[in-house]
Scaffold this active site. Structure first.
Site, PDB file in Angstrom:
ATOM      1  N   GLY A  86       0.812  -1.210   0.000  1.00  0.00           N
ATOM      2  CA  GLY A  86       0.000   0.000   0.000  1.00  0.00           C
ATOM      3  C   GLY A  86       0.842   1.256   0.000  1.00  0.00           C
ATOM      4  CB  SER A 132      -5.859  13.234  10.729  1.00  0.00           C
ATOM      5  OG  SER A 132      -6.224  13.228   9.362  1.00  0.00           O
ATOM      6  CG  HIS A 137      -7.448   9.498   0.499  1.00  0.00           C
ATOM      7  ND1 HIS A 137      -6.830   8.278   0.608  1.00  0.00           N
ATOM      8  CD2 HIS A 137      -8.365   9.543   1.504  1.00  0.00           C
ATOM      9  CE1 HIS A 137      -7.322   7.615   1.646  1.00  0.00           C
ATOM     10  NE2 HIS A 137      -8.254   8.357   2.200  1.00  0.00           N
ATOM     11  CD1 TRP A 177     -17.036  15.583  -7.136  1.00  0.00           C
ATOM     12  CD2 TRP A 177     -17.349  14.592  -5.158  1.00  0.00           C
ATOM     13  NE1 TRP A 177     -17.752  14.440  -7.352  1.00  0.00           N
ATOM     14  CE2 TRP A 177     -17.965  13.810  -6.166  1.00  0.00           C
ATOM     15  CE3 TRP A 177     -17.425  14.158  -3.841  1.00  0.00           C
ATOM     16  CZ2 TRP A 177     -18.638  12.624  -5.879  1.00  0.00           C
ATOM     17  CZ3 TRP A 177     -18.090  12.984  -3.552  1.00  0.00           C
ATOM     18  CH2 TRP A 177     -18.698  12.226  -4.563  1.00  0.00           C
ATOM     19  N   GLY A 184       2.398   1.563   3.786  1.00  0.00           N
ATOM     20  CA  GLY A 184       3.226   0.395   4.060  1.00  0.00           C
ATOM     21  C   GLY A 184       4.384   0.254   3.092  1.00  0.00           C
ATOM     22  CG  ASN A 219      -5.493  14.533   4.420  1.00  0.00           C
ATOM     23  OD1 ASN A 219      -6.442  13.788   4.302  1.00  0.00           O
ATOM     24  ND2 ASN A 219      -5.559  15.684   5.080  1.00  0.00           N
ATOM     25  CE  LYS A 228      -6.836   2.730  11.156  1.00  0.00           C
ATOM     26  NZ  LYS A 228      -6.241   1.439  10.706  1.00  0.00           N
TER      27      LYS A 228
END
Length: 320
Positions: free
Chosen positions: A21, A116, A187, A210, A24, A173, A148
Site C-alpha cells: 500500500g 487524522s 483521496h 467536488w 506500508g 493526509n 481506527k
C-alpha cells in the site's frame, strides 16, 4: 510522554502489514534503506488479514519481533460514505486479528497507523491528541473513524493489561508513489492528479472538482511518514496516540491550482458545491512529535511534482 532511545535490531524479523500500500510501501522502502535485513510482507492475495486462523498461522511461522500495522481498507469521501459497513467491518477484523496474534506470539514493538479522521469534526485547530473522543465525528467517514479508534483503544488496552510496549500514530493526509488513483476510492490529492492528467491528455478545457474548494487540508509525503514511523519505534513509548504531520495546511482550491500547474492544465476549473466538503479544517498539532526531534523534509510542491511524475510513469499499472 515517555521518551526512549532504543535502537531496533536490524536483523530481527520485521513484519510490515500492508507493504504493497501507499503507507506500508514507503515504510518498507525506508526500513530497507535503514539497514533492516529481515523484512517480512504478504500481499492480500497471499494472506487475508480478515481471516483470524490464517493470521495466527502466519505469526506462528514468521515470529516477528517488530510490526508496523499499515494494512487497512481506505478510501475517499465517496467510498467511505457509500460503503460504511465495509470500512467498519474489514478494518476492525484486520486490527483485532493482527494485534491478538502479535500478543500471542510476543511481538516486542508494534506501531498501529491510524488516521487524522479519528478526531471530532469541529475539533479545535490545530488538533491535539487530547481531542480524541471529545466530539462528534465527520459523518462521511464516521464508520472508518470508529474502526481506527477501536485500533487505538486496542493498543492502549494491550499496554494496560499486558504491559505491551506498543504505540499508535495518527498521520495526516498522505500522498506519494504508490497512491490509489481509482476515481471511486482515491483521496483528494491523488484524485486531482488523475483528473488534471486526464484533462491534459484528452485536451479538455474544463475540470470539475467536488465541493466548494474551501476546506483546508494538511498533506504529508509518505517518505516523511516512513521516517517518522521508525523514529517513533525507537524514541516513543506512551499510551497516547501521537500525530504525524507537517503543521501546515492549504485550501483544496489552492491544492487544485498547484496540481493543475504541475500537470500543465491551463483551462477552467469549476466546483460542484452540491457535493460534500467533509470536515472544514483538519490540521494536526505536531508539537509532541517535534519534541522528539523529528520534522518532515519533503516540501509540498516538489512532493506533488514527484507524485505526479510517478503517476505519469506508472499510469498503466497504477491503481486507477
Amino acid at each position: 510522554m515517555t521518551e526512549t532511545v532504543t535502537r531496533l535490531d536490524r536483523a530481527a524479523p520485521f513484519y510490515v502489514a500492508g507493504h504493497h500500500g501507499l503507507a506500508g510501501g514507503a515504510v518498507w522502502r525506508h526500513l530497507g534503506a535503514s539497514g533492516f535485513t529481515n523484512l517480512v510482507g504478504r500481499a492480500s492475495s497471499e494472506l487475508d488479514l480478515r481471516e483470524r486462523d490464517d493470521v495466527f498461522a502466519f505469526f506462528d511461522e514468521v515470529r516477528p519481533r517488530y510490526v508496523v500495522m499499515a494494512a487497512a481498507r481506505v478510501g475517499g469521501i465517496l467510498a467511505n460514505s457509500t460503503r460504511p459497513v465495509d470500512f467498519l467491518s474489514d478494518n476492525v477484523r484486520i486490527q483485532v486479528n493482527v494485534l491478538d496474534a502479535a500478543h500471542t506470539y510476543d511481538v516486542d514493538r508494534l506501531l498501529l497507523l491510524g488516521s487524522s479522521c479519528i478526531y471530532p469534526k469541529f475539533a479545535e485547530q490545530p488538533i491535539k491528541e487530547s481531542s480524541l473522543l471529545t466530539g462528534a465525528l465527520e459523518p462521511t467517514n464516521d464508520a472508518y473513524a470508529i474502526a481506527k479508534i477501536a485500533g487505538v483503544m486496542h493498543v492502549q488496552a494491550m499496554r494496560r493489561q499486558h504491559a505491551r510496549r506498543w504505540i499508535s500514530a495518527m498521520p495526516t493526509n498522505l500522498y506519494g508513489p504508490g497512491d490509489n488513483f481509482e476515481p471511486d476510492s482515491s483521496h483528494v490529492l491523488a484524485a486531482l492528479i488523475r483528473r488534471f492528467d486526464d484533462a491534459v491528455r484528452d485536451g479538455a478545457s474544463t475540470v470539475t472538482n467536488w465541493g466548494s474548494g474551501a476546506p483546508r487540508r494538511e498533506f504529508l509525503h509518505v517518505d516523511d511518514l516512513a521516517s517518522a514511523v521508525l523514529h517513533l519505534l525507537e524514541a516513543y513509548d506512551d499510551a497516547s496516540p501521537i500525530n504525524i504531520g507537517t503543521g501546515r495546511d492549504l485550501t483544496i482550491r489552492e491544492l487544485s491550482d498547484l496540481v493543475a500547474e504541475v500537470a500543465g492544465f491551463s483551462g477552467t476549473v469549476e466546483w460542484d458545491d452540491t457535493q460534500p466538503d467533509g470536515t472544514p479544517r483538519k490540521l494536526l498539532d505536531v508539537s509532541r512529535l517535534e519534541s522528539l526531534g523529528w520534522r518532515p523534509v519533503v516540501e509540498l510542491r516538489p512532493g506533488v511534482e514527484q507524485a505526479y511524475n510517478w503517476y505519469a510513469e506508472h499510469r498503466d499499472s497504477a491503481r486507477r
